[in-house]
Design a protein around this motif. Structure first.
Motif, PDB file in Angstrom:
ATOM      1  N   ARG A 193      39.472  30.116  39.375  1.00 21.23           N
ATOM      2  CA  ARG A 193      38.584  31.000  40.141  1.00 21.23           C
ATOM      3  C   ARG A 193      37.182  30.407  40.226  1.00 21.23           C
ATOM      4  O   ARG A 193      36.566  30.407  41.291  1.00 21.23           O
ATOM      5  N   GLN A 199      33.687  25.426  45.151  1.00 20.88           N
ATOM      6  CA  GLN A 199      34.065  24.838  46.442  1.00 20.88           C
ATOM      7  C   GLN A 199      33.536  25.689  47.598  1.00 20.88           C
ATOM      8  O   GLN A 199      33.038  25.157  48.585  1.00 20.88           O
ATOM      9  N   TYR A 200      33.607  26.996  47.446  1.00 16.06           N
ATOM     10  CA  TYR A 200      33.090  27.902  48.479  1.00 16.06           C
ATOM     11  C   TYR A 200      31.577  27.699  48.642  1.00 16.06           C
ATOM     12  O   TYR A 200      31.074  27.635  49.759  1.00 16.06           O
ATOM     13  N   GLN A 201      30.846  27.595  47.528  1.00 18.48           N
ATOM     14  CA  GLN A 201      29.400  27.389  47.585  1.00 18.48           C
ATOM     15  C   GLN A 201      29.069  26.060  48.270  1.00 18.48           C
ATOM     16  O   GLN A 201      28.127  25.980  49.069  1.00 18.48           O
ATOM     17  N   SER A 216      33.942  21.387  41.015  1.00 19.00           N
ATOM     18  CA  SER A 216      35.204  22.143  41.049  1.00 19.00           C
ATOM     19  C   SER A 216      36.232  21.528  40.099  1.00 19.00           C
ATOM     20  O   SER A 216      36.867  22.230  39.304  1.00 19.00           O
ATOM     21  N   ASP A 235      30.931  24.481  50.496  1.00 19.78           N
ATOM     22  CA  ASP A 235      31.227  24.649  51.924  1.00 19.78           C
ATOM     23  C   ASP A 235      30.113  25.437  52.615  1.00 19.78           C
ATOM     24  O   ASP A 235      29.729  25.124  53.752  1.00 19.78           O
ATOM     25  N   GLU A 236      29.598  26.442  51.931  1.00 18.71           N
ATOM     26  CA  GLU A 236      28.526  27.261  52.496  1.00 18.71           C
ATOM     27  C   GLU A 236      27.245  26.431  52.672  1.00 18.71           C
ATOM     28  O   GLU A 236      26.559  26.529  53.694  1.00 18.71           O
ATOM     29  N   GLU A 279      37.218  27.471  42.625  1.00 16.78           N
ATOM     30  CA  GLU A 279      37.235  27.945  44.017  1.00 16.78           C
ATOM     31  C   GLU A 279      35.848  28.418  44.442  1.00 16.78           C
ATOM     32  O   GLU A 279      35.420  28.171  45.578  1.00 16.78           O
ATOM     33  N   GLU A 280      35.144  29.088  43.540  1.00 11.20           N
ATOM     34  CA  GLU A 280      33.786  29.552  43.829  1.00 11.20           C
ATOM     35  C   GLU A 280      32.848  28.370  44.069  1.00 11.20           C
ATOM     36  O   GLU A 280      32.033  28.398  44.996  1.00 11.20           O
TER      37      GLU A 280
END
Length: 182
Positions: free
Chosen positions: A60, A66-68, A106, A70-71, A63-64
């Protein structure tokens, strides 16, 4: 009932009671071994569960991260496009480095979670081995109590022979008092 008969009965009774006590101690030792074993098995199961939770938490967190990443890259693309510079050249290099750092962070989170999980699983394996050992110790103590009980009873019977006039197995061949006649 004469004094010798009373002494004989008391000696044999004491031996039997000692034997029963030994058997009870063996049973208690086995029960204690089982109890300790069950506690260690329960602890092992908790450690296995915590290992799976560590893996899930690290996934988790990865993934967070990676999301940051990407953002951040999406905002960088939008800023580059708004400035009219496009997404080539130095902007692309910066976004590439940002993506690589995000992937590194990540992967790092996944590795940390996996390391914690492996440590918990190793401890779980040690607990299972200790549980088997505790159970075996309890069984061995119970088996030893059989031998101890038998020894106590036979020792009492041997001692009782002394009161019966046999001399307690001294080798004279008389096991009963013969009114002094030999």
């Amino acid at each position: 009932m004469g004094i010798e008969t009373a002494m004989l009965a008391a000696t044999i009774g004491a031996g039997v009671m000692g034997g029963v006590g030994s058997l009870k101690q063996g049973q208690a030792a086995q029960a204690a071994g089982e109890s300790a074993s069950n506690a260690l098995i329960g602890q092992s199961q908790q450690e296995r569960w915590r290992a799976s939770q560590e893996r899930a938490m690290s996934q988790r967190t990865a993934e967070e991260k990676q999301y940051q990443t990407d953002e951040i890259n999406a905002k960088a693309r939008a800023a580059a496009a708004a400035s009219g510079g496009g997404t080539g050249g130095s902007a692309a290099a910066i976004m590439g480095r940002t993506a690589a750092e995000g992937q590194y962070q990540s992967d790092l989170e996944l590795a940390k979670g996996e390391e914690k999980a492996k440590g918990l699983e190793y401890q779980s394996d040690l607990d299972l081995a200790a549980a088997a050992d505790k159970r075996a110790q309890g069984k061995a103590a119970r088996k030893a109590s059989y031998w101890q009980a038998g020894s106590q009873v036979l020792g009492a019977v041997g001692s009782a022979g002394k009161f019966a006039g046999g001399g307690g197995g001294s080798g004279d061949g008389y096991y009963y008092k013969n009114n002094g006649i030999r």
